[in-house]
Motif scaffolding. Structure first.
Motif, PDB file in Angstrom:
ATOM      1  N   GLY A  73       0.803  -1.213   0.000  1.00  0.00           N
ATOM      2  CA  GLY A  73       0.000   0.000   0.000  1.00  0.00           C
ATOM      3  C   GLY A  73       0.833   1.258   0.000  1.00  0.00           C
ATOM      4  O   GLY A  73       0.491   2.245  -0.661  1.00  0.00           O
ATOM      5  N   PHE A  74       1.942   1.249   0.728  1.00  0.00           N
ATOM      6  CA  PHE A  74       2.794   2.437   0.784  1.00  0.00           C
ATOM      7  C   PHE A  74       3.341   2.781  -0.596  1.00  0.00           C
ATOM      8  O   PHE A  74       3.275   3.933  -1.044  1.00  0.00           O
ATOM      9  N   MET A  75       3.867   1.774  -1.295  1.00  0.00           N
ATOM     10  CA  MET A  75       4.478   2.047  -2.598  1.00  0.00           C
ATOM     11  C   MET A  75       3.422   2.393  -3.651  1.00  0.00           C
ATOM     12  O   MET A  75       3.609   3.314  -4.453  1.00  0.00           O
ATOM     13  N   GLN A  76       2.302   1.673  -3.649  1.00  0.00           N
ATOM     14  CA  GLN A  76       1.303   1.883  -4.696  1.00  0.00           C
ATOM     15  C   GLN A  76       0.499   3.164  -4.515  1.00  0.00           C
ATOM     16  O   GLN A  76       0.009   3.732  -5.497  1.00  0.00           O
ATOM     17  N   ILE A  77       0.348   3.632  -3.287  1.00  0.00           N
ATOM     18  CA  ILE A  77      -0.461   4.827  -3.043  1.00  0.00           C
ATOM     19  C   ILE A  77       0.411   6.014  -2.635  1.00  0.00           C
ATOM     20  O   ILE A  77       0.499   7.013  -3.351  1.00  0.00           O
ATOM     21  N   SER A  78       1.080   5.904  -1.495  1.00  0.00           N
ATOM     22  CA  SER A  78       1.839   7.047  -0.977  1.00  0.00           C
ATOM     23  C   SER A  78       3.054   7.379  -1.834  1.00  0.00           C
ATOM     24  O   SER A  78       3.280   8.542  -2.195  1.00  0.00           O
ATOM     25  N   ALA A  79       3.865   6.369  -2.156  1.00  0.00           N
ATOM     26  CA  ALA A  79       5.067   6.630  -2.946  1.00  0.00           C
ATOM     27  C   ALA A  79       4.718   7.062  -4.365  1.00  0.00           C
ATOM     28  O   ALA A  79       5.387   7.935  -4.937  1.00  0.00           O
ATOM     29  N   ALA A  80       3.667   6.477  -4.928  1.00  0.00           N
ATOM     30  CA  ALA A  80       3.257   6.878  -6.278  1.00  0.00           C
ATOM     31  C   ALA A  80       2.812   8.341  -6.295  1.00  0.00           C
ATOM     32  O   ALA A  80       3.140   9.099  -7.209  1.00  0.00           O
ATOM     33  N   HIS A  81       2.062   8.749  -5.273  1.00  0.00           N
ATOM     34  CA  HIS A  81       1.639  10.151  -5.166  1.00  0.00           C
ATOM     35  C   HIS A  81       2.857  11.068  -5.030  1.00  0.00           C
ATOM     36  O   HIS A  81       2.949  12.109  -5.693  1.00  0.00           O
ATOM     37  N   ALA A  82       3.791  10.684  -4.165  1.00  0.00           N
ATOM     38  CA  ALA A  82       4.982  11.504  -3.950  1.00  0.00           C
ATOM     39  C   ALA A  82       5.826  11.607  -5.216  1.00  0.00           C
ATOM     40  O   ALA A  82       6.365  12.678  -5.534  1.00  0.00           O
ATOM     41  N   ALA A  83       5.955  10.498  -5.944  1.00  0.00           N
ATOM     42  CA  ALA A  83       6.742  10.506  -7.176  1.00  0.00           C
ATOM     43  C   ALA A  83       6.150  11.469  -8.197  1.00  0.00           C
ATOM     44  O   ALA A  83       6.865  12.233  -8.863  1.00  0.00           O
ATOM     45  N   LEU A 127      15.221  19.134   0.706  1.00  0.00           N
ATOM     46  CA  LEU A 127      15.774  19.195   2.057  1.00  0.00           C
ATOM     47  C   LEU A 127      15.430  17.975   2.889  1.00  0.00           C
ATOM     48  O   LEU A 127      15.624  17.983   4.106  1.00  0.00           O
ATOM     49  N   ASP A 128      14.944  16.939   2.259  1.00  0.00           N
ATOM     50  CA  ASP A 128      14.548  15.704   2.942  1.00  0.00           C
ATOM     51  C   ASP A 128      15.585  14.622   2.637  1.00  0.00           C
ATOM     52  O   ASP A 128      15.664  14.124   1.502  1.00  0.00           O
ATOM     53  N   PRO A 129      16.397  14.234   3.618  1.00  0.00           N
ATOM     54  CA  PRO A 129      17.475  13.266   3.350  1.00  0.00           C
ATOM     55  C   PRO A 129      16.973  11.887   2.951  1.00  0.00           C
ATOM     56  O   PRO A 129      17.727  11.088   2.376  1.00  0.00           O
ATOM     57  N   ARG A 130      15.712  11.595   3.226  1.00  0.00           N
ATOM     58  CA  ARG A 130      15.178  10.264   2.901  1.00  0.00           C
ATOM     59  C   ARG A 130      15.235   9.984   1.408  1.00  0.00           C
ATOM     60  O   ARG A 130      15.257   8.826   0.979  1.00  0.00           O
ATOM     61  N   LEU A 131      15.259  11.046   0.589  1.00  0.00           N
ATOM     62  CA  LEU A 131      15.348  10.844  -0.859  1.00  0.00           C
ATOM     63  C   LEU A 131      16.673  10.181  -1.234  1.00  0.00           C
ATOM     64  O   LEU A 131      16.769   9.522  -2.272  1.00  0.00           O
ATOM     65  N   ALA A 132      17.688  10.333  -0.377  1.00  0.00           N
ATOM     66  CA  ALA A 132      18.998   9.725  -0.643  1.00  0.00           C
ATOM     67  C   ALA A 132      19.277   8.512   0.226  1.00  0.00           C
ATOM     68  O   ALA A 132      20.132   7.684  -0.120  1.00  0.00           O
ATOM     69  N   THR A 133      18.558   8.369   1.344  1.00  0.00           N
ATOM     70  CA  THR A 133      18.905   7.309   2.292  1.00  0.00           C
ATOM     71  C   THR A 133      17.937   6.136   2.319  1.00  0.00           C
ATOM     72  O   THR A 133      18.306   5.039   2.752  1.00  0.00           O
ATOM     73  N   LYS A 134      16.706   6.334   1.882  1.00  0.00           N
ATOM     74  CA  LYS A 134      15.714   5.266   1.927  1.00  0.00           C
ATOM     75  C   LYS A 134      15.667   4.497   0.604  1.00  0.00           C
ATOM     76  O   LYS A 134      15.966   5.041  -0.462  1.00  0.00           O
ATOM     77  N   ARG A 135      15.246   3.228   0.691  1.00  0.00           N
ATOM     78  CA  ARG A 135      15.198   2.384  -0.503  1.00  0.00           C
ATOM     79  C   ARG A 135      14.242   2.949  -1.548  1.00  0.00           C
ATOM     80  O   ARG A 135      14.492   2.852  -2.748  1.00  0.00           O
ATOM     81  N   TYR A 136      13.135   3.548  -1.097  1.00  0.00           N
ATOM     82  CA  TYR A 136      12.173   4.091  -2.046  1.00  0.00           C
ATOM     83  C   TYR A 136      12.676   5.363  -2.730  1.00  0.00           C
ATOM     84  O   TYR A 136      12.082   5.851  -3.671  1.00  0.00           O
ATOM     85  N   GLY A 137      13.792   5.922  -2.236  1.00  0.00           N
ATOM     86  CA  GLY A 137      14.330   7.142  -2.829  1.00  0.00           C
ATOM     87  C   GLY A 137      14.675   6.975  -4.296  1.00  0.00           C
ATOM     88  O   GLY A 137      14.461   7.891  -5.113  1.00  0.00           O
ATOM     89  N   ALA A 138      15.213   5.817  -4.665  1.00  0.00           N
ATOM     90  CA  ALA A 138      15.582   5.582  -6.062  1.00  0.00           C
ATOM     91  C   ALA A 138      14.345   5.581  -6.956  1.00  0.00           C
ATOM     92  O   ALA A 138      14.369   6.097  -8.079  1.00  0.00           O
ATOM     93  N   TYR A 139      13.260   4.989  -6.455  1.00  0.00           N
ATOM     94  CA  TYR A 139      11.995   4.982  -7.208  1.00  0.00           C
ATOM     95  C   TYR A 139      11.500   6.402  -7.435  1.00  0.00           C
ATOM     96  O   TYR A 139      11.058   6.761  -8.535  1.00  0.00           O
TER      97      TYR A 139
END
Length: 681
Positions: free
Chosen positions: A606-616, A639-651
């Motif tokens: 759910g996180f990737m299909q809804i939240s991450a898709a919206h953020a992308a 200014l959000d380091p998660r874009l570089a440190t989290k696995r979903y950042g690459a997506y």
């Protein structure tokens, strides 16, 4: 990609040749992405195959779909619907791009194409209402309306200083304009008026008297619909598509092709069109109209309203994951039953055959209000509400209310829009994480690796690229050294980072924030720290603020969702885009929360299909504000380091333009100083 074989009858030029003619007429040059798009769209229309086209900024996608649309409509004699999400693009298409294309290629087609604009009925002035055929707001009766045929001069439309035109003056000006306008289109009224004033001269589709209206021959809305029925290419908007998808296909003329520009917004617009609300205010409004204009007795509805009002005031704000609580559901059912019974007593009076007396506009308004109330309550009180998301809202500016929205609109789009039509969907941001599957799924198109006997589900996704050299023109800087964002609108570390970046850029900054609170907090802090003009969303009308930002090279503009899309400020005025955090949807967003639960219940992420898709999608749109021409240069700073440190950042970053990337704070500052002609530190 396949090429068109030969020429059609009448020796009609190939679509690529027509593009050359249109581009020459517009004074443009050859763009390979646009050329590929034209051929692919033409192939899809002929093959009756759905097409998703990602066309980056600068591709010239309007011509990329308009040229094959006009050619197909005329040659195949099949009406094409073109839909846009924003009024600005709709205006550009219908007043500039489409007329120029039609004029340029008409000599090479069997006949000149007919084009038309179609909006919702409430966008057109109603002559019957303006002439007194409907009841008006009591405030509008504070003055005498001009007699029919008599033009009254209203003088200046706005007073000097900070005083705005009054409601009474706006309505007076509307009645004068009713005698002058050829279109009745609200967008043609300059300056405009408030929604409240416009309601005095407009009706909804449910309130319209239709063929029984004495003004039907002169009706602006009917003229627009009639012209659309005869047109080859009809330009409309996503709201109209949403109405059609929600079960009112008659709002659009018969057609075989739907071309959707800014297609990334379609599912949200369909969701909005299919969302309904129930409040004590809406119940009282329907009852009041029934009493006033139909002389109907409303004691049952009044009693149901009291019970509903007590329960909704006590209801927990937010999502009802298991449906309405029993007591509240029963109260809604009582509203439904009372509204159903009242419907039998609010039918407008039928005039005798041959009567010249106009139908009862007030009765029609009462009937439409009660009918809407009944349909809303019936939907919410249903035993099986699994297809809907239900929640309670407590807005700051009004009473508590229930709301219902479809859990999924893919089926509405597939069956309501694409059952008998071929869809072409285009945007600068369609692929998420490098793939089209997510957006295709939201549009009702299944995964291509699934077996599906329904040929209407076949689709192809292509990316025709952008003429811009993103790695050479822009830098994506992720502030990896900052702590992850928390609940506070902005930390001191973030404010320090923003200060240094804006100094290096010499102002020239568009700040895209996750909340109004964050935008206001940073604007206030920057006004104390910097000498540059700082504008924040809410300081003035958004078009005015964007105009100031574009005209004042050292200014900064901070805001929220309205600035993430559609802002087009090319040149030196915008060299730095600041994004405070990854734009995940709010955790209390009831619709996305329910959709996340549904995905997880079905075994998905759910996180990737809804939240991450919206953020992308939002990151792609927001970062796309930076490079608007071949000469633009600048930095997108996240200014959000998660874009570089989290696995979903690459997506997420795969959905953004392919800027040169860095996490070193000195790199973007040095680049901005060079662009600004400042000495290096």
């Amino acid at each position: 990609m396949t090429s068109q074989a030969g020429r059609d009858a009448f020796d009609i030029p190939l679509v690529a040749e027509l593009l050359d003619v249109a581009v020459a007429a517009l004074g443009g040059g050859r763009r390979e992405g646009q050329r590929r798009m034209v051929v692919e769209v033409d192939e899809a229309l002929n093959a009756k195959r759905h097409l998703l086209v990602q066309a980056g900024t600068g591709t010239g996608k309007s011509l990329g779909y308009l040229v094959p649309a006009v050619r197909h409509a005329v040659v195949k004699n099949e009406t094409v619907i073109v839909s846009t999400a924003t009024l600005a693009l709709q205006r550009q298409v219908i007043t500039r791009d489409l007329p120029l294309v039609a004029e340029a290629i008409a000599p090479l087609l069997p006949r000149p194409p007919a084009i038309a604009l179609l909006k919702g009925l409430h966008n057109y002035l109603c002559l019957q209402k303006a002439g007194g055929g409907y009841p008006v707001d009591p405030g509008a009766a504070l003055f005498e309306l001009p007699e029919e045929g008599k033009v009254v001069s209203t003088g200046s439309t706005t007073e000097s200083g900070d005083e705005k035109e009054s409601f009474v003056d706006q309505v007076r000006r509307l009645h004068v304009w009713a005698q002058e306008t050829d279109t009745g289109d609200r967008d043609d009224l300059v300056p405009g008026v408030t929604d409240r004033a416009w309601r005095q001269v407009s009706v909804t589709a449910m309130e319209c008297l239709g063929g029984r209206c004495p003004k039907v021959i002169e009706c602006f809305g009917e003229r627009a619909r009639s012209k659309a029925r005869e047109a080859d290419v009809v330009v409309t908007n996503h709201a109209m598509l949403g109405i059609a998808a929600s079960g009112s296909p008659g709002v659009l003329p018969e057609h075989g092709i739907v071309i959707v520009d800014e297609a990334h917004e379609l599912s949200d617009r369909v969701t909005s069109a299919a969302t309904v609300e129930l409040s004590l205010t809406s119940i009282d409004h329907a009852a009041r109209l029934a009493r006033r204009h139909a002389a109907a007795e409303t004691s049952a509805l009044d009693a149901a309203a009291v019970t509903f009002g007590d329960l909704i005031a006590q209801a927990t704000e937010g999502l009802f994951p298991l449906g309405l609580p029993d007591e509240l559901r029963e109260a809604v059912a009582d509203v439904r039953d009372a509204a159903r019974e009242l419907l039998t007593r609010v039918k407008p009076e039928t005039k005798e055959k041959g009567s010249t007396e106009a139908p009862d506009g007030g009765g029609k308004m009462a009937q439409s209000a009660v009918l809407l109330l009944f349909e809303t309550a019936e939907r919410m009180a249903a035993q099986d509400t699994s297809a809907d998301v239900l929640w309670c809202e407590r807005p700051h500016d009004g009473p508590s209310r229930l709301a219902a929205a479809p859990l999924n609109v893919a089926g509405l789009i597939r069956h309501g829009l694409l059952a008998e039509a071929t869809g072409v969907f285009t945007s600068a941001t369609l692929s998420l994480g490098g793939k089209f599957d997510a957006i295709a799924g939201s549009l009702g198109l299944p995964r291509n690796d699934k077996e599906d006997d329904d040929s209407t589900a076949r689709w192809v996704g292509i990316d025709v690229g952008s003429p811009f050299d993103y790695p050479g023109q822009g830098i994506l800087y992720v502030a990896k050294h900052l702590p992850p964002p928390g609940r506070e609108p902005a930390t001191e570390d973030q404010l320090d980072e923003i200060t240094e970046l804006i100094k290096a850029a010499g102002g020239r900054t568009l700040g895209l924030f996750s909340s109004r609170r964050a935008a206001d907090a940073v604007a206030e802090a920057m006004r104390e720290r910097l000498d540059f003009p700082i504008y924040a969303q809410g300081d003035d009308q958004l078009p005015t603020l964007i105009g100031r930002f574009a005209a004042e090279p050292e200014s900064c503009l901070f805001g929220t969702i309205s600035l993430w899309q559609g802002v087009d400020v090319p040149g030196d005025a915008c060299r730095l885009i600041i994004i405070d955090r990854i734009p995940f949807p709010r955790p209390d967003d009831p619709v996305r929360s329910a959709r996340t639960r549904a995905v997880e219940k079905a075994g998905g992420n759910g996180f990737m299909q809804i939240s991450a898709a919206h953020a992308a999608l939002m990151l792609a749109q927001g970062s796309g504000r930076l490079i608007r021409t071949n000469t633009d240069r600048g930095v997108v700073a996240v200014l959000d380091p998660r874009l570089a440190t989290k696995r979903y950042g690459a997506y997420l970053t795969r959905s953004m333009p392919e800027f040169w990337r860095t996490t070193d704070p000195s790199v973007p500052r040095a680049a901005l100083r060079r662009l600004n002609g400042q000495p290096q530190v």
